[in-house]
Motif scaffolding. Structure first.
Motif, PDB file in Angstrom:
ATOM      1  N   ALA A  14       1.957   6.655  -6.898  1.00 29.81           N
ATOM      2  CA  ALA A  14       0.791   7.403  -7.382  1.00 29.81           C
ATOM      3  C   ALA A  14       0.910   8.885  -7.065  1.00 29.81           C
ATOM      4  O   ALA A  14       0.508   9.739  -7.874  1.00 29.81           O
ATOM      5  CB  ALA A  14      -0.485   6.826  -6.758  1.00 29.81           C
ATOM      6  N   ALA A  15       1.489   9.227  -5.901  1.00 28.42           N
ATOM      7  CA  ALA A  15       1.645  10.636  -5.535  1.00 28.42           C
ATOM      8  C   ALA A  15       2.562  11.363  -6.507  1.00 28.42           C
ATOM      9  O   ALA A  15       2.435  12.573  -6.702  1.00 28.42           O
ATOM     10  CB  ALA A  15       2.189  10.746  -4.113  1.00 28.42           C
ATOM     11  N   LEU A  59      -2.382  10.899  -0.748  1.00 26.89           N
ATOM     12  CA  LEU A  59      -1.522   9.738  -1.003  1.00 26.89           C
ATOM     13  C   LEU A  59      -0.262   9.786  -0.139  1.00 26.89           C
ATOM     14  O   LEU A  59       0.192   8.752   0.384  1.00 26.89           O
ATOM     15  CB  LEU A  59      -1.150   9.697  -2.484  1.00 26.89           C
ATOM     16  CG  LEU A  59      -2.303   9.333  -3.441  1.00 26.89           C
ATOM     17  CD1 LEU A  59      -1.895   9.554  -4.882  1.00 26.89           C
ATOM     18  CD2 LEU A  59      -2.730   7.881  -3.222  1.00 26.89           C
ATOM     19  N   ILE A 102       0.837  -1.207   0.000  1.00 26.84           N
ATOM     20  CA  ILE A 102       0.000   0.000   0.000  1.00 26.84           C
ATOM     21  C   ILE A 102       0.870   1.254   0.000  1.00 26.84           C
ATOM     22  O   ILE A 102       0.595   2.227  -0.723  1.00 26.84           O
ATOM     23  CB  ILE A 102      -0.947  -0.008   1.214  1.00 26.84           C
ATOM     24  CG1 ILE A 102      -1.951  -1.173   1.104  1.00 26.84           C
ATOM     25  CG2 ILE A 102      -1.680   1.318   1.354  1.00 26.84           C
ATOM     26  CD1 ILE A 102      -2.815  -1.355   2.331  1.00 26.84           C
ATOM     27  N   MET A 103       1.935   1.274   0.795  1.00 29.04           N
ATOM     28  CA  MET A 103       2.819   2.447   0.870  1.00 29.04           C
ATOM     29  C   MET A 103       3.526   2.692  -0.460  1.00 29.04           C
ATOM     30  O   MET A 103       3.633   3.831  -0.924  1.00 29.04           O
ATOM     31  CB  MET A 103       3.847   2.252   1.983  1.00 29.04           C
ATOM     32  CG  MET A 103       3.246   2.214   3.383  1.00 29.04           C
ATOM     33  SD  MET A 103       4.461   1.776   4.654  1.00 29.04           S
ATOM     34  CE  MET A 103       5.581   3.153   4.534  1.00 29.04           C
ATOM     35  N   THR A 130      -1.138   8.757   3.230  1.00 22.40           N
ATOM     36  CA  THR A 130      -1.288   7.292   3.298  1.00 22.40           C
ATOM     37  C   THR A 130       0.048   6.618   3.553  1.00 22.40           C
ATOM     38  O   THR A 130       0.142   5.642   4.317  1.00 22.40           O
ATOM     39  CB  THR A 130      -1.895   6.773   1.977  1.00 22.40           C
ATOM     40  OG1 THR A 130      -3.162   7.417   1.751  1.00 22.40           O
ATOM     41  CG2 THR A 130      -2.096   5.272   2.020  1.00 22.40           C
ATOM     42  N   VAL A 131       1.101   7.141   2.895  1.00 19.29           N
ATOM     43  CA  VAL A 131       2.447   6.583   3.130  1.00 19.29           C
ATOM     44  C   VAL A 131       2.837   6.763   4.593  1.00 19.29           C
ATOM     45  O   VAL A 131       3.351   5.840   5.238  1.00 19.29           O
ATOM     46  CB  VAL A 131       3.474   7.269   2.205  1.00 19.29           C
ATOM     47  CG1 VAL A 131       4.879   6.757   2.524  1.00 19.29           C
ATOM     48  CG2 VAL A 131       3.147   7.000   0.751  1.00 19.29           C
ATOM     49  N   VAL A 189       2.601   1.702  -3.542  1.00 18.53           N
ATOM     50  CA  VAL A 189       1.635   2.141  -4.560  1.00 18.53           C
ATOM     51  C   VAL A 189       1.237   3.607  -4.329  1.00 18.53           C
ATOM     52  O   VAL A 189       1.154   4.402  -5.268  1.00 18.53           O
ATOM     53  CB  VAL A 189       0.397   1.230  -4.541  1.00 18.53           C
ATOM     54  CG1 VAL A 189      -0.704   1.788  -5.453  1.00 18.53           C
ATOM     55  CG2 VAL A 189       0.765  -0.173  -4.998  1.00 18.53           C
ATOM     56  N   SER A 190       1.033   3.977  -3.063  1.00 18.87           N
ATOM     57  CA  SER A 190       0.652   5.360  -2.751  1.00 18.87           C
ATOM     58  C   SER A 190       1.763   6.326  -3.109  1.00 18.87           C
ATOM     59  O   SER A 190       1.515   7.420  -3.630  1.00 18.87           O
ATOM     60  CB  SER A 190       0.291   5.477  -1.269  1.00 18.87           C
ATOM     61  OG  SER A 190      -0.799   4.636  -0.939  1.00 18.87           O
ATOM     62  N   ALA A 191       3.007   5.957  -2.825  1.00 19.76           N
ATOM     63  CA  ALA A 191       4.129   6.840  -3.126  1.00 19.76           C
ATOM     64  C   ALA A 191       4.286   7.045  -4.625  1.00 19.76           C
ATOM     65  O   ALA A 191       4.494   8.164  -5.110  1.00 19.76           O
ATOM     66  CB  ALA A 191       5.415   6.269  -2.528  1.00 19.76           C
ATOM     67  N   GLY A 201       0.822   4.519   6.788  1.00 14.44           N
ATOM     68  CA  GLY A 201       1.295   3.142   6.610  1.00 14.44           C
ATOM     69  C   GLY A 201       2.523   2.862   7.469  1.00 14.44           C
ATOM     70  O   GLY A 201       2.663   1.768   8.038  1.00 14.44           O
TER      71      GLY A 201
END
Length: 804
Positions: free
Chosen positions: A610-611, A623, A603-604, A626-627, A606-608, A630
């Motif tokens: 995507a950001a 996002l 999750i971390m 979220t990192v 993918v969020s990084a 996480g």
């Protein structure tokens, strides 16, 4: 010894409180310090015997630092000069300074200087010696620039501070290297068992830089003539008798142990020889009496460097006698010049005429002091010069012959400028008779004003006629330097020998040089002088300032991305290269400890990613949040709820701050293409990621003994274990063992946070507080008073200002 140093501080405070009331008479109060030093010398001399008195106090136990003082006979010799000449200078100052003038600053600083010199010559710890060394530089700076309305005085003070301060920093580096190699910073221990090697050779060069700058040796001599902007009592005390002797003192201490190592003798003897010749040559063409004495001081300090720098008993013996003689006659001559300047308001030899008949007492004082400087019998200067010639005429002829030629030539110059001083101040031969001072209108100095230089001149005569009274002190001083075993028998007459023959030749040649002074002056005028030391210093200083401006314009460009790039590259390169060169990890890596780790990690990641590609600012903030959250989840999985709580608080504040700022920014990012100039930040970002990843693996794989972590302990026994981790057993056991008895806490984690690592916790709290204040400032932007000058509408707010 410590009490003697502290006494000067007490006296300085008293002088500061009473100076306005007493005026120049406050120097009677200040004289308590030197008088006490003289009494202490007498008391210590009666108890020293052939040993040394050492006082040591613990300073920083974990680092092995101590406050150490050592008093031996060489220290007693220097203390006697500091105390006796200081006492006479303070008495002289009572008459030199106007009685109704507030001179508290000068009196206080001069008192503090005397205390610093006292501490310097008795320090046994190298760091303590450096502390007093710099104290003398600072007080000298204040005294030279005491007339702060004069640009000349301010410039001279700055030059002296820069030169001696730079030398002091170099000396400190040498002290650190020597102390680390020797395993101790006690000077007596180091000199008793001197270390050796390349590191020590480098350290000795650094130490010599400090000594040469302090004693105004070529090429660092320019600050001493400039320092003549100081009042004459300051020049008599600091720049002739005491402070400039600090470098000589250090060389005398170190030479017996290190003179045979590395480049020591080459540096000391070269600098001393150049100073002896250049100082004498420059003194011959000075029309200002004070400048003449300043350049003569440079030359005679060069002679002292030669005598003490060789590190042999017979040279050190001659050095001790010359040291005493120079302090006595040079302080007397400076005081004579001060009286002339005080009464006539000039020191220019071209304006002085007939002082010998008008001021006969002053003439005889100056005659005795100048004759001692020239090395004429039956004065103490003659005894010192004879001992120097005798040492240079010893065995090992090829090496000593070169030094003998230098010293003889320097002595010829000394005779010539001594005669120039006496004739220029008291003779009838002047170049500009029309501009000469009319003595009929000038009052004679009071007898009390002449007492101090008269006493010094008389001492030079008495000790010259019966120098044997100093034999015991000189012998013990040489032995204290580690050069014992030499028989000392000081006498005015040793029979007809080579040293006496050289003295006769020196006097004849020096007198001839003075008699042909017109020819010498024409020669000096014809020879290109080249840039002076002060001009070189000024040019060098301007160059450094210009270079600093150029460097600043490059490294401080005002670009935030450039600053961040420098920080990131430094972070990666400095610790990253050693980490990569270290090779493999300490142990096999356990990639997964819990099934939740890969889920949270995915999750971390993918969020990084995507950001980095999302086009809307608000989505990018979420996002990034979220990192961060996480990471907090990983802390919880790993059993660190306190760290997770801190992480959540920081992320929450960060998200709130971003959201508040986004209100004043466009909704989306400006589309950008990957241009060549943007490749650098991308590479830096990837490098930081790889470095942090590798560093985390390396840190977690440090070899150690598996030790169960515990949240609660009873005594020294863990009561609840949450798994095994590979950590340093000694550190873990130290925390577990000291948690309850030292910190009175059963929760080891809490004890570490609030006791063992309290400063780390304080830093974290400070970060949170700063972040909270920043958020509060952003929240209050729209709540300002609409009636004031600051608008409450967000339309006029510059987003760049908000970000800053």
């Amino acid at each position: 010894m410590l009490l003697t140093v502290l006494l000067y501080l007490v006296v300085a405070i008293v002088v500061a409180l009473t100076g306005r009331t007493f005026g120049s008479r406050v120097f009677w109060v200040a004289a308590v310090g030197p008088l006490w030093t003289l009494g202490y010398c007498v008391w210590a001399a009666s108890r020293l015997g052939e040993g040394a008195r050492i006082e040591t106090w613990s300073w920083v136990d974990p680092l092995g630092l101590t406050i150490g003082f050592r008093l031996d006979w060489f220290s007693v010799l220097l203390l006697a000069l500091i105390g006796f000449i200081g006492l006479l200078v303070f008495i002289y100052s009572v008459h030199y300074f106007p009685p109704d003038r507030d001179i508290r600053r000068t009196a206080v600083t001069l008192t503090l200087f005397a205390g610093a010199m006292t501490g310097l010559v008795t320090s046994d710890n190298l760091f303590l010696l450096f502390l007093f060394w710099e104290a003398t530089s600072i007080t000298s700076f204040l005294l030279i620039g005491s007339n702060d309305e004069s640009s000349r005085a301010r410039s001279a003070a700055t030059q002296a501070l820069l030169v001696t301060g730079a030398g002091g920093l170099a000396m400190l580096g040498g002290f650190v290297l020597i102390g680390e190699v020797a395993g101790t910073y006690s000077m007596s221990a180091i000199l008793a068992a001197p270390p050796s090697g390349v590191v020590v050779d480098v350290a000795l060069v650094l130490v010599l830089l400090g000594a040469l700058t302090k004693s105004a040796q070529v090429p660092f001599h320019g600050w001493l003539p400039a320092a003549m902007a100081a009042p004459t009592p300051v020049s008599a005390y600091l720049h002739s008798a005491t402070m400039v002797k600090a470098g000589v003192y250090l060389v005398a201490r170190f030479a017996p142990a290190f003179a045979v190592d590395g480049p020591w003798r080459w540096i000391v003897l070269s600098a001393g020889s150049a100073s002896l010749i250049l100082g004498g040559y420059r003194a011959l063409r000075q029309n200002d009496l004070k400048l003449l004495l300043a350049y003569s001081t440079i030359g005679q300090l060069g002679l002292l460097m030669i005598l003490f720098g060789v590190g042999l008993p017979e040279f050190a013996l001659a050095g001790c006698v010359v040291l005493i003689a120079h302090a006595v006659f040079k302080a007397a001559l400076f005081m004579v010049v001060g009286i002339i300047d005080h009464q006539l308001h000039t020191r220019d030899v071209r304006r002085l005429r007939g002082l010998a008949s008008h001021w006969p007492m002053m003439f005889w004082v100056a005659l005795l002091a100048a004759a001692s400087m020239a090395g004429l019998p039956p004065l103490l200067g003659f005894v010192g010069k004879e001992e120097a010639f005798d040492a240079l005429l010893g065995p090992d002829a090829p090496a000593r012959l070169a030094l003998l030629i230098v010293v003889v030539f320097g002595s010829v110059l000394t005779v010539a400028y001594s005669a120039r001083f006496l004739w220029g101040a008291f003779g009838e031969d002047v170049d500009r008779v029309d501009d000469a001072v009319t003595l009929a209108d000038v009052p004679r100095p009071s007898r009390s004003f002449v007492v101090a230089p008269a006493v010094l001149a008389a001492i030079g005569l008495v000790f010259g006629m019966v120098p044997g009274v100093m034999s015991g002190l000189v012998a013990d001083s040489v032995a204290a330097l580690g050069l014992g075993g030499t028989e000392v028998h000081l006498a005015l007459w040793h029979g007809v020998n080579a040293a006496l023959g050289l003295s006769f030749v020196v006097v004849i040649l020096g007198a001839g040089l003075f008699m042909g002074r017109r020819t010498v002056e024409r020669f000096q005028a014809a020879v290109s002088r080249g840039p002076s030391a002060s001009a070189v210093h000024d040019a060098l200083l301007k160059g450094i300032v210009a270079l600093a401006g150029r460097v600043t314009s490059v490294v401080q460009s005002g670009s935030l991305p450039v600053y961040l790039m420098v920080l990131i590259v430094t972070l990666v390169v400095v610790p990253g290269l050693p980490l990569v060169l270290a090779g493999t990890l300490g142990r096999p890596v356990d990639w997964i400890d819990s099934p939740m780790q890969p889920v949270i990690g995915l999750i971390m990641v993918v969020s990084a990613i995507a950001a980095a590609f999302v086009q809307r600012r608000f989505a990018a903030v979420l996002l990034l949040g979220t990192v961060g959250y996480g990471m907090a989840a990983l802390f919880i999985v790993q059993g660190a709820p306190d760290l997770a709580l801190t992480q959540i608080m920081v992320e929450t504040l960060g998200v709130v701050a971003f959201v508040l700022v986004l209100r004043h920014l466009p909704e989306g990012f400006t589309p950008t293409n990957l241009r060549p100039r943007r490749i650098g930040p991308v590479v830096a970002g990837v490098a930081v990621g790889l470095f942090v990843f590798w560093f985390a693996l390396a840190a977690s794989s440090v070899s150690g003994t598996p030790t169960p972590s515990a949240d609660v302990i009873s005594g020294d026994v863990p009561t609840r274990a949450s798994g095994e981790r590979l950590i340093d057993r000694s550190l873990a056991e130290e925390f577990l063992a000291r948690s309850l008895p030292d910190a009175h806490g059963r929760n080891v984690v809490n004890v570490i946070i609030v006791d063992f690592r309290a400063f780390d916790t304080l830093g974290e709290i400070t970060v949170l507080l700063v972040a909270a204040l920043g958020v509060l400032a952003l929240v209050r932007i729209d709540r300002r008073d609409p009636s004031g000058d600051t608008p409450n509408s967000t339309e006029s707010i510059d987003p760049g200002e908000v970000l800053r």
